[in-house]
Design an enzyme around this catalytic site. Structure first.
Site, short mmCIF file in Angstrom:
data_model
loop_
_atom_site.label_atom_id
_atom_site.label_comp_id
_atom_site.label_asym_id
_atom_site.label_seq_id
_atom_site.Cartn_x
_atom_site.Cartn_y
_atom_site.Cartn_z
N SER A 223 0.82 -1.21 0.00
CA SER A 223 0.00 0.00 0.00
C SER A 223 0.86 1.26 0.00
O SER A 223 1.61 1.52 -0.93
CB SER A 223 -0.95 -0.04 1.20
OG SER A 223 -1.86 -1.10 1.06
N LYS B 94 -23.98 15.45 8.23
CA LYS B 94 -22.98 15.75 9.25
C LYS B 94 -22.63 14.51 10.07
O LYS B 94 -21.51 14.37 10.55
CB LYS B 94 -23.48 16.87 10.17
CG LYS B 94 -22.43 17.36 11.13
CD LYS B 94 -21.22 17.92 10.40
CE LYS B 94 -20.17 18.40 11.37
NZ LYS B 94 -18.95 18.86 10.68
#
Length: 338
Positions: free
Chosen positions: A168, A220
């Site tokens: 990665s 949110k």
């Protein structure tokens, strides 16, 4: 009545001392002379003891100062050249998770690479990588700065050497090197992006806990672990991951160039052995840092330029920052990493 001379003559020194008459030191009573000698001897001994303690504390202070210097500046002090310096291979270690608060963070790695390039005796630079990956931002910052420094010091080559694992974000950084070496059993790849977290909705229902959440903004509470998962939130997160994945693939293509295989499977998140990675173009050759130093750079002496923290900083950072950031990352569903 006047003192009789005869009487004065027969008086001994003790008697004359008792009467307050002056006598020469050699005529002083024996007990007083003994006391004076003992006081003088003890005074000399005390001075010697004080001198010895003074020397001890000076040496202790010097040793403490030297220890502080070593802890503050790390291995750089031990690599101070004596006489004519020989060419060396500079090593910068990228070990462990790549993240803020970890040893493999952008500030530390970039500082080590910069110092290595600026050293006039550096024949070549090696990024020695043993990392499972980590933050896309930290990996990207390291990649960009390594490429910039490499361009500024075009006469100095930079190679990446993979130890056990380069996955990665670790491979993201390796792609900045001129060439990549690995052991035949190294694990390489995992070119993809992931995001994981936990959901506690059913657990809260079983415990009889009511979730009370008030927000301003419809999203949110995006991927709130205590609220049911919504399809639109999942779709948005997948689009974020896909965008970051494309950035990753673009960097690998840029760094590897024509050496990279055309097979798109190299970007599917799988890992490969070092031998397999040579076949698909993720790695150039099988070898170690000594292989590169000896055969490519012609400078077998290895000098580690990885910045080192002081002892106190290591303790506080390790216990404080790493624990807090690790706890937050495991509880948050916005944990994105390579």
């Amino acid at each position: 009545m006047p003192l009789q001379p005869e009487r004065y003559k027969i008086m001994n020194n003790d008697q004359r001392w008792a009467r307050g008459e002056r006598v020469r030191p050699e005529q002083a009573p024996r007990w007083e002379r003994s006391v004076i000698e003992k006081l003088a001897t003890e005074s000399i001994k005390e001075q010697r003891r004080s001198r010895r303690w003074g020397i001890f504390f000076k040496l202790l202070g010097f040793g403490y100062f030297a220890a502080v210097l070593v802890l503050a500046f790390g291995k750089g002090l031990l690599n101070f050249p004596l006489g004519e310096a020989e060419k060396h291979t500079a090593i910068i270690d990228v070990s462990g998770p790549i993240a803020i608060g970890e040893p493999a963070n952008a500030d530390r790695i970039v500082a080590g690479v910069k110092a290595a390039f600026e050293d006039e005796n550096t024949a070549g630079v090696i990024l020695r990588i043993n990392s499972p990956g980590g933050s896309p931002v930290q990996s990207g910052r390291i990649f960009d700065e390594v490429r910039r420094l490499r361009a500024e010091h075009s006469e100095t080559p930079l190679y990446a050497v993979i130890e056990d694992l380069c996955a990665s974000g670790g491979y993201y950084i390796a792609a900045a090197a001129d060439q990549i070496f690995a052991d035949k059993a190294s694990l390489v790849g995992s070119i993809g992006v992931r995001s994981g977290g936990f959901g506690f909705v059913d657990t809260m229902e079983k415990l009889g806990v009511e979730r009370r959440l008030i927000t301003s903004g419809n999203n949110k509470a995006f991927l709130d672990p205590f609220s049911p998962l919504k399809d639109d939130e999942v779709n948005h997160m997948e689009s974020l991951l896909a965008d970051i994945h494309e950035q990753f693939k673009s960097v690998v293509r840029e760094g590897r160039g024509d050496a990279l295989s055309d097979d798109e499977d190299v970007f599917n998140g799988l890992i490969w052995t070092g031998e397999q990675a040579v076949a698909n173009g993720l790695v150039d050759k099988i070898g170690s840092e000594m292989t590169v130093a000896r055969e490519i750079f012609d400078a077998e002496k290895l000098v580690n330029f990885t910045p080192q923290d002081g002892l106190l900083s290591q303790i506080t950072d390790g216990v404080g920052v790493s624990f807090a950031s690790g706890l937050v990352s495991r509880l948050s569903n916005l944990n994105i990493g390579y």
